[in-house]
Design a protein around this motif. Structure first.
Motif, PDB file in Angstrom:
ATOM      1  N   THR A  14      -4.134  -2.295  11.170  1.00  0.00           N
ATOM      2  CA  THR A  14      -3.135  -3.114  11.866  1.00  0.00           C
ATOM      3  C   THR A  14      -2.656  -4.225  10.946  1.00  0.00           C
ATOM      4  OG1 THR A  14      -4.871  -4.464  12.842  1.00  0.00           O
ATOM      5  CG2 THR A  14      -4.039  -2.627  14.152  1.00  0.00           C
ATOM      6  N   ARG A  15      -1.500  -4.752  11.269  1.00  0.00           N
ATOM      7  CA  ARG A  15      -0.911  -5.826  10.449  1.00  0.00           C
ATOM      8  C   ARG A  15      -1.890  -6.973  10.285  1.00  0.00           C
ATOM      9  NH1 ARG A  15       4.703  -7.573  12.914  1.00  0.00           N
ATOM     10  NH2 ARG A  15       3.488  -7.241  14.796  1.00  0.00           N
ATOM     11  N   GLY A  16      -1.933  -7.525   9.085  1.00  0.00           N
ATOM     12  CA  GLY A  16      -2.799  -8.654   8.807  1.00  0.00           C
ATOM     13  C   GLY A  16      -4.162  -8.268   8.268  1.00  0.00           C
ATOM     14  N   GLN A  17      -4.560  -7.034   8.499  1.00  0.00           N
ATOM     15  CA  GLN A  17      -5.850  -6.595   7.973  1.00  0.00           C
ATOM     16  C   GLN A  17      -5.746  -6.328   6.483  1.00  0.00           C
ATOM     17  OE1 GLN A  17      -6.785  -3.173  10.631  1.00  0.00           O
ATOM     18  NE2 GLN A  17      -8.566  -4.374  11.250  1.00  0.00           N
ATOM     19  N   GLN A  18      -6.895  -6.065   5.871  1.00  0.00           N
ATOM     20  CA  GLN A  18      -6.878  -5.669   4.473  1.00  0.00           C
ATOM     21  C   GLN A  18      -7.507  -4.283   4.357  1.00  0.00           C
ATOM     22  OE1 GLN A  18      -9.196  -8.150   1.815  1.00  0.00           O
ATOM     23  NE2 GLN A  18     -11.069  -7.041   2.283  1.00  0.00           N
ATOM     24  N   VAL A  19      -7.226  -3.621   3.237  1.00  0.00           N
ATOM     25  CA  VAL A  19      -7.710  -2.266   3.068  1.00  0.00           C
ATOM     26  C   VAL A  19      -8.102  -2.038   1.610  1.00  0.00           C
ATOM     27  CG1 VAL A  19      -5.416  -1.307   2.556  1.00  0.00           C
ATOM     28  CG2 VAL A  19      -7.175   0.160   3.552  1.00  0.00           C
ATOM     29  N   THR A 103      -1.076  13.172 -20.378  1.00  0.00           N
ATOM     30  CA  THR A 103      -0.765  13.805 -19.107  1.00  0.00           C
ATOM     31  C   THR A 103      -1.582  13.171 -17.990  1.00  0.00           C
ATOM     32  OG1 THR A 103      -0.239  15.883 -20.183  1.00  0.00           O
ATOM     33  CG2 THR A 103      -0.760  15.966 -17.831  1.00  0.00           C
ATOM     34  N   GLN A 104      -0.917  12.836 -16.917  1.00  0.00           N
ATOM     35  CA  GLN A 104      -1.606  12.282 -15.761  1.00  0.00           C
ATOM     36  C   GLN A 104      -1.878  13.376 -14.739  1.00  0.00           C
ATOM     37  OE1 GLN A 104       0.845   9.031 -14.292  1.00  0.00           O
ATOM     38  NE2 GLN A 104      -0.358   7.598 -15.491  1.00  0.00           N
ATOM     39  N   TYR A 105      -3.053  13.348 -14.177  1.00  0.00           N
ATOM     40  CA  TYR A 105      -3.443  14.289 -13.137  1.00  0.00           C
ATOM     41  C   TYR A 105      -3.630  13.496 -11.849  1.00  0.00           C
ATOM     42  CZ  TYR A 105      -4.128  17.455 -17.015  1.00  0.00           C
ATOM     43  OH  TYR A 105      -3.922  18.219 -18.123  1.00  0.00           O
ATOM     44  N   PHE A 106      -2.961  13.955 -10.813  1.00  0.00           N
ATOM     45  CA  PHE A 106      -2.932  13.189  -9.573  1.00  0.00           C
ATOM     46  C   PHE A 106      -3.953  13.686  -8.552  1.00  0.00           C
ATOM     47  CE2 PHE A 106       0.788  10.374  -9.685  1.00  0.00           C
ATOM     48  CZ  PHE A 106       1.361  10.793 -10.880  1.00  0.00           C
ATOM     49  N   GLY A 107      -4.407  12.746  -7.745  1.00  0.00           N
ATOM     50  CA  GLY A 107      -5.250  13.066  -6.618  1.00  0.00           C
ATOM     51  C   GLY A 107      -4.411  13.418  -5.409  1.00  0.00           C
ATOM     52  N   PRO A 108      -5.046  13.755  -4.290  1.00  0.00           N
ATOM     53  CA  PRO A 108      -4.323  14.182  -3.086  1.00  0.00           C
ATOM     54  C   PRO A 108      -3.696  13.023  -2.326  1.00  0.00           C
ATOM     55  CG  PRO A 108      -6.660  14.205  -2.685  1.00  0.00           C
ATOM     56  CD  PRO A 108      -6.500  13.892  -4.134  1.00  0.00           C
ATOM     57  N   GLY A 109      -4.102  11.805  -2.666  1.00  0.00           N
ATOM     58  CA  GLY A 109      -3.510  10.647  -2.015  1.00  0.00           C
ATOM     59  C   GLY A 109      -4.270  10.169  -0.795  1.00  0.00           C
ATOM     60  N   THR A 110      -4.025   8.917  -0.463  1.00  0.00           N
ATOM     61  CA  THR A 110      -4.522   8.322   0.778  1.00  0.00           C
ATOM     62  C   THR A 110      -3.295   7.927   1.590  1.00  0.00           C
ATOM     63  OG1 THR A 110      -6.574   7.429  -0.166  1.00  0.00           O
ATOM     64  CG2 THR A 110      -5.719   6.372   1.827  1.00  0.00           C
ATOM     65  N   ARG A 111      -3.227   8.457   2.792  1.00  0.00           N
ATOM     66  CA  ARG A 111      -2.087   8.091   3.644  1.00  0.00           C
ATOM     67  C   ARG A 111      -2.492   6.915   4.520  1.00  0.00           C
ATOM     68  NH1 ARG A 111       2.688   9.688   4.323  1.00  0.00           N
ATOM     69  NH2 ARG A 111       2.389  11.679   3.235  1.00  0.00           N
ATOM     70  N   LEU A 112      -1.836   5.797   4.276  1.00  0.00           N
ATOM     71  CA  LEU A 112      -2.127   4.567   5.009  1.00  0.00           C
ATOM     72  C   LEU A 112      -1.034   4.339   6.049  1.00  0.00           C
ATOM     73  CD1 LEU A 112      -3.567   1.807   5.443  1.00  0.00           C
ATOM     74  CD2 LEU A 112      -2.112   0.894   3.613  1.00  0.00           C
ATOM     75  N   THR A 113      -1.456   4.129   7.275  1.00  0.00           N
ATOM     76  CA  THR A 113      -0.527   3.784   8.345  1.00  0.00           C
ATOM     77  C   THR A 113      -0.878   2.395   8.852  1.00  0.00           C
ATOM     78  OG1 THR A 113      -0.339   6.097   9.020  1.00  0.00           O
ATOM     79  CG2 THR A 113       0.377   4.430  10.609  1.00  0.00           C
ATOM     80  N   VAL A 114       0.117   1.517   8.861  1.00  0.00           N
ATOM     81  CA  VAL A 114      -0.093   0.152   9.339  1.00  0.00           C
ATOM     82  C   VAL A 114       0.636  -0.008  10.672  1.00  0.00           C
ATOM     83  CG1 VAL A 114       0.155  -2.303   8.838  1.00  0.00           C
ATOM     84  CG2 VAL A 114      -0.246  -0.684   6.968  1.00  0.00           C
ATOM     85  N   LEU A 115      -0.118  -0.357  11.713  1.00  0.00           N
ATOM     86  CA  LEU A 115       0.469  -0.492  13.056  1.00  0.00           C
ATOM     87  C   LEU A 115       0.703  -1.963  13.407  1.00  0.00           C
ATOM     88  CD1 LEU A 115      -1.776   2.148  14.876  1.00  0.00           C
ATOM     89  CD2 LEU A 115       0.495   2.484  13.877  1.00  0.00           C
TER      90      LEU A 115
END
Lengths: 115, 115
Positions: A14-19, A103-115
């Motif tokens: 949620t808004r204001g939090q940290q991650v 060459t950079q190799y990428f990870g699958p990512g973290t999907r962050l949703t802020v409510l």
């Protein structure tokens, strides 16, 4: 050889939090870069770490920070979350860093949703 | 200024057709690198090719080919005999070696291969 891993894969805050997001690079890679991907702004470079030192930084506010540990694992922190921070955060690793020469190799990512 | 333009936001073709994805870049440097990445629905960016500014030879890798033309600042990507598995978002990117070495991505082209 194992690829780049990112944890967690999904996160709701949620808004204001940290991650804090984590990235483990490919074994032997010393450079870790972070990118933010949003539908509006596309893929944007956040920062790069090499041998525990920040080597490059994109145009993001100070709320975005990171660090790298001696085993090359990296964490990214976002404080005081805003709705606009909702994004897919991608981590990339490379042997020696420097986007042009390695060459950079990428990870699958973290999907962050802020409510 | 450093910039990558992918004018095609979305393309749909029928399987087995050839398709070309356009990429136009801007840079003030003489030494730079160009990249193409594929992002399938899983989200992970997959490296396809890196080309330096001194090598204008076209490259072919299986069904994929790249046409680099410095005169028009373009680095186009062609998929021959497209397959459904080629459906993804494709990103073109640029890195200027003499500057901060950060990678700048285009907005991406979403490719749909219809069966």
């Amino acid at each position: 050889k194992a690829g780049v891993t990112q944890t967690p894969r999904y996160l709701i805050k949620t808004r204001g939090q940290q991650v804090t997001l984590s990235c483990s690079p490919i074994s032997g890679h010393r450079s870790v870069s972070w990118y933010q991907q949003t539908p509006g702004q596309g893929l944007q470079f956040l920062f790069e770490y090499f041998s525990e030192t920040q080597r490059n930084k994109g145009n993001f506010p100070g709320r975005f920070s990171g660090r790298q540990f001696s085993n090359s694992r990296s964490e990214m922190n976002v404080s005081t979350l805003e709705l606009g921070d909702s994004a897919l955060y991608l981590c990339a690793s490379s042997f020696q860093g420097g986007g042009s020469t390695d060459t950079q190799y990428f990870g699958p990512g973290t999907r962050l949703t802020v409510l | 200024a450093q910039k990558v333009t992918q004018a095609q936001t979305e393309i749909s073709v029928v399987e087995k057709e050839d398709v070309t994805l356009d990429c136009v870049y801007e840079t003030r440097d003489t030494t730079y690198y160009l990249f193409w990445y594929k992002q399938p629905p899983s989200g992970e960016l997959v490296f396809l090719i890196r080309r330096n500014s001194f090598d204008e030879q076209n490259e072919i890798s299986g069904r994929y080919s790249w046409n680099f033309q410095k005169s028009t600042s373009s680095f186009n990507f062609t998929i021959t005999a497209s397959q459904v598995v080629d459906s993804a978002v494709y990103f073109c990117a640029l890195s200027e070696m003499n500057r901060d070495d950060k990678i700048i991505f285009g907005k991406g082209t979403r490719l749909h291969i219809l069966p």
